[in-house]
Structure formats: C-alpha cells, structure tokens
Design a protein around this motif. Structure first.
Motif, PDB file in Angstrom:
ATOM      1  N   VAL A   1       0.860  -1.183   0.000  1.00 38.06           N
ATOM      2  CA  VAL A   1       0.000   0.000   0.000  1.00 38.06           C
ATOM      3  C   VAL A   1       0.894   1.229   0.000  1.00 38.06           C
ATOM      4  N   LEU A   2       0.602   2.169  -0.892  1.00 34.46           N
ATOM      5  CA  LEU A   2       1.365   3.411  -0.970  1.00 34.46           C
ATOM      6  C   LEU A   2       0.895   4.389   0.092  1.00 34.46           C
ATOM      7  N   LEU A   3       1.840   4.933   0.828  1.00 32.48           N
ATOM      8  CA  LEU A   3       1.550   5.956   1.830  1.00 32.48           C
ATOM      9  C   LEU A   3       2.538   7.105   1.652  1.00 32.48           C
ATOM     10  N   THR A   4       2.205   8.224   2.253  1.00 30.24           N
ATOM     11  CA  THR A   4       3.091   9.387   2.179  1.00 30.24           C
ATOM     12  C   THR A   4       3.405   9.888   3.578  1.00 30.24           C
ATOM     13  N   LYS A   5       4.523  10.578   3.668  1.00 32.24           N
ATOM     14  CA  LYS A   5       4.832  11.340   4.869  1.00 32.24           C
ATOM     15  C   LYS A   5       4.635  12.793   4.471  1.00 32.24           C
ATOM     16  N   ARG A   6       3.760  13.477   5.201  1.00 33.18           N
ATOM     17  CA  ARG A   6       3.425  14.859   4.869  1.00 33.18           C
ATOM     18  C   ARG A   6       4.609  15.782   5.151  1.00 33.18           C
TER      19      ARG A   6
ATOM     20  N   ALA B   1       6.918  18.643   6.460  1.00 32.51           N
ATOM     21  CA  ALA B   1       7.018  19.310   7.758  1.00 32.51           C
ATOM     22  C   ALA B   1       6.608  20.777   7.654  1.00 32.51           C
ATOM     23  N   ARG B   2       6.522  21.304   6.447  1.00 31.39           N
ATOM     24  CA  ARG B   2       6.159  22.710   6.240  1.00 31.39           C
ATOM     25  C   ARG B   2       4.654  22.948   6.210  1.00 31.39           C
ATOM     26  N   LEU B   3       3.864  21.890   6.209  1.00 33.27           N
ATOM     27  CA  LEU B   3       2.415  22.057   6.149  1.00 33.27           C
ATOM     28  C   LEU B   3       1.854  22.583   7.468  1.00 33.27           C
ATOM     29  N   LYS B   4       0.795  23.375   7.372  1.00 34.45           N
ATOM     30  CA  LYS B   4       0.152  23.947   8.553  1.00 34.45           C
ATOM     31  C   LYS B   4      -0.577  22.871   9.365  1.00 34.45           C
ATOM     32  N   HIS B   5      -1.255  21.958   8.667  1.00 33.68           N
ATOM     33  CA  HIS B   5      -2.023  20.912   9.339  1.00 33.68           C
ATOM     34  C   HIS B   5      -1.356  19.552   9.170  1.00 33.68           C
ATOM     35  N   HIS B   6      -1.190  18.838  10.247  1.00 37.28           N
ATOM     36  CA  HIS B   6      -0.648  17.470  10.279  1.00 37.28           C
ATOM     37  C   HIS B   6       0.743  17.351   9.652  1.00 37.28           C
ATOM     38  N   PRO B   7       1.662  18.280   9.944  1.00 39.63           N
ATOM     39  CA  PRO B   7       3.007  18.183   9.359  1.00 39.63           C
ATOM     40  C   PRO B   7       3.722  16.917   9.820  1.00 39.63           C
ATOM     41  N   GLY B   8       4.403  16.264   8.879  1.00 39.27           N
ATOM     42  CA  GLY B   8       5.197  15.086   9.197  1.00 39.27           C
ATOM     43  C   GLY B   8       4.410  13.813   9.466  1.00 39.27           C
ATOM     44  N   GLN B   9       3.094  13.870   9.408  1.00 37.75           N
ATOM     45  CA  GLN B   9       2.296  12.676   9.678  1.00 37.75           C
ATOM     46  C   GLN B   9       2.195  11.786   8.444  1.00 37.75           C
ATOM     47  N   ILE B  10       1.883  10.523   8.701  1.00 35.39           N
ATOM     48  CA  ILE B  10       1.687   9.554   7.632  1.00 35.39           C
ATOM     49  C   ILE B  10       0.253   9.674   7.135  1.00 35.39           C
ATOM     50  N   ALA B  11       0.100   9.673   5.808  1.00 37.93           N
ATOM     51  CA  ALA B  11      -1.227   9.866   5.219  1.00 37.93           C
ATOM     52  C   ALA B  11      -1.328   9.141   3.885  1.00 37.93           C
TER      53      ALA B  11
ATOM     54  N   ILE C   1       6.749  10.650  -7.789  1.00 38.77           N
ATOM     55  CA  ILE C   1       7.207  12.035  -7.784  1.00 38.77           C
ATOM     56  C   ILE C   1       6.479  12.755  -6.655  1.00 38.77           C
ATOM     57  N   ALA C   2       7.203  13.003  -5.563  1.00 43.75           N
ATOM     58  CA  ALA C   2       6.606  13.673  -4.413  1.00 43.75           C
ATOM     59  C   ALA C   2       6.458  15.162  -4.692  1.00 43.75           C
ATOM     60  N   GLU C   3       5.256  15.695  -4.501  1.00 42.08           N
ATOM     61  CA  GLU C   3       5.012  17.128  -4.624  1.00 42.08           C
ATOM     62  C   GLU C   3       5.610  17.758  -3.372  1.00 42.08           C
ATOM     63  N   ALA C   4       6.737  18.440  -3.528  1.00 41.62           N
ATOM     64  CA  ALA C   4       7.555  18.896  -2.397  1.00 41.62           C
ATOM     65  C   ALA C   4       6.802  19.759  -1.392  1.00 41.62           C
ATOM     66  N   GLY C   5       5.819  20.507  -1.824  1.00 43.07           N
ATOM     67  CA  GLY C   5       5.084  21.356  -0.902  1.00 43.07           C
ATOM     68  C   GLY C   5       4.183  20.581   0.038  1.00 43.07           C
ATOM     69  N   GLU C   6       3.824  19.357  -0.343  1.00 38.21           N
ATOM     70  CA  GLU C   6       2.890  18.566   0.458  1.00 38.21           C
ATOM     71  C   GLU C   6       3.471  17.258   0.982  1.00 38.21           C
TER      72      GLU C   6
ATOM     73  N   TYR D   1       7.973   4.081  10.638  1.00 33.10           N
ATOM     74  CA  TYR D   1       6.760   4.859  10.377  1.00 33.10           C
ATOM     75  C   TYR D   1       5.701   4.626  11.457  1.00 33.10           C
ATOM     76  N   TYR D   2       5.228   5.716  12.018  1.00 30.62           N
ATOM     77  CA  TYR D   2       4.180   5.686  13.029  1.00 30.62           C
ATOM     78  C   TYR D   2       2.877   6.079  12.332  1.00 30.62           C
ATOM     79  N   ILE D   3       2.095   5.067  11.983  1.00 26.09           N
ATOM     80  CA  ILE D   3       0.836   5.272  11.259  1.00 26.09           C
ATOM     81  C   ILE D   3      -0.271   5.305  12.299  1.00 26.09           C
ATOM     82  N   TRP D   4      -0.998   6.421  12.367  1.00 22.14           N
ATOM     83  CA  TRP D   4      -1.984   6.585  13.433  1.00 22.14           C
ATOM     84  C   TRP D   4      -3.111   7.501  12.968  1.00 22.14           C
ATOM     85  N   GLY D   5      -4.026   7.782  13.893  1.00 16.36           N
ATOM     86  CA  GLY D   5      -5.095   8.735  13.635  1.00 16.36           C
ATOM     87  C   GLY D   5      -6.039   8.256  12.553  1.00 16.36           C
ATOM     88  N   ALA D   6      -6.477   9.192  11.719  1.00 20.46           N
ATOM     89  CA  ALA D   6      -7.447   8.875  10.672  1.00 20.46           C
ATOM     90  C   ALA D   6      -6.908   7.806   9.723  1.00 20.46           C
TER      91      ALA D   6
END
Length: 183
Positions: free
Chosen positions: A40-45, A47-57, A120-125, A165-170
């Motif tokens: 399963v493909l997952l991303t690490k958000r 760290a520059r994001l306002k909401h949920h920076p650095g979380q797995i999504a 290709i990771a979108e660097a802003g997200e 990877y700490y996968i948690w929350g939603a």
C-alpha cells in the motif's frame, strides 16, 4: 464493488467525547494497492504544512468543484501529490466515510495499481513516498490503541506502526476498517 459499512470517525475510541455539530468538507483519499508488490502506498506529509506536518497519510484531499465525486478527488490528488496516473488505477470500491476532527468527511477509495510509475513527491505537500506490505496492514494483531492528551483530555486512536513509520489517527483508523472488512 462497495466495501461500505458503518461510518467511522476520529471519535470512535472516545465515547465520552461527542463530535461537535459542524459542516464537514468532502474529501477523498486513495488506499492504493500495488498489484505487483502487494503493498500500500503511503506518504509522509511535509514538515512545512500547517495541518498534520510530518504525519503519515494517504494521497488525497478535499473534493474540488471540478471533481464529480470523492473518488475523482482521490485520483486527482494522488496524481498531484505522488505522480500516480489515474489510468493505471482500477477502483475496487470505497470504505465507509470517515469523519475527522479537522472537519473532513473523507471517502477512502480502494484502488489496485496495475503498472509501475515514477513516484514524484510534490515537495510542498509530501516529503516521502513509501510502501507497506498489505499483509502487515491486514493483520489485526498489528494494530494497537494508544492515546495522548488533546484539548485537555486523553484521546485514543488506532496505530499500526511499520519500521520507522508511526501510522496513526485517521489513516490508522481507515486501515483498520479495511483490515476488519477483509477479515
């Protein structure tokens, strides 16, 4: 194919907390399963994001006016965030909607990725794209309930750690929902 059942929520494990009455924004996320590697493909958000920076999504996000459905939103966002061409994804179905504490009404879209593609990771997200074996995520024994203090009380949630990877929350809750349906 519909994989629907009951709606899930970030409040599932917290019966003493009542979800506030609020307007929820429609969103779609892609639980993308590689047909070749059974991961399963997952991303690490970022760290520059306002909401949920650095979380797995999952790749995904809010439904735009140009998206006819949350499935369209999930596929569009996956292309924008990780470079996944929608044409190589066979949508298998959706899981129950998930209501988040951040006011989203998320539709988890389960899709089979039928070809290799350049991540290709979108660097802003997105700071990282990685894969977790489907077998790990479907094993209910790999899930734990943990908690931390949030807004003055202890809030509980599902986790399904994998390596560093700490996968948690939603994300953890939606994966647990998938595992429950497959079991």
């Amino acid at each position: 194919m519909s994989l629907k059942g009951d709606v899930s929520s970030d409040f599932d494990l917290n019966p003493d907390v009542t979800a506030p009455q609020r307007r929820l924004t429609p969103a779609g996320v892609l639980i993308g399963i590689s047909a070749k590697t059974e991961t399963v493909l997952l991303t690490k958000r970022s760290a520059r994001l306002k909401h949920h920076p650095g979380q797995i999504a999952f790749p995904g996000g809010r439904q735009d006016p140009t998206d006819a459905t949350p499935v369209d939103a999930a596929l569009r966002e996956a292309q924008e965030e990780i470079g996944l061409p929608p044409a190589i994804v066979d949508v298998l179905g959706t899981l129950p909607h998930h209501q988040t504490v951040t006011n989203y009404h998320v539709t988890p879209v389960v899709g089979l990725i039928n070809a290799d593609f350049d991540h290709i990771a979108e660097a802003g997200e997105v700071s990282e794209i990685f894969e977790v074996p489907l077998s790990h995520l479907l094993d209910l024994n790999n899930y734990r309930v943990e908690g931390r203090h949030w807004q003055g009380r202890k809030r509980y949630y599902y986790t399904v750690p994998f390596g560093p990877y700490y996968i948690w929350g939603a994300t953890g809750r939606m994966l647990r929902g998938l595992a429950e349906r497959v079991a």
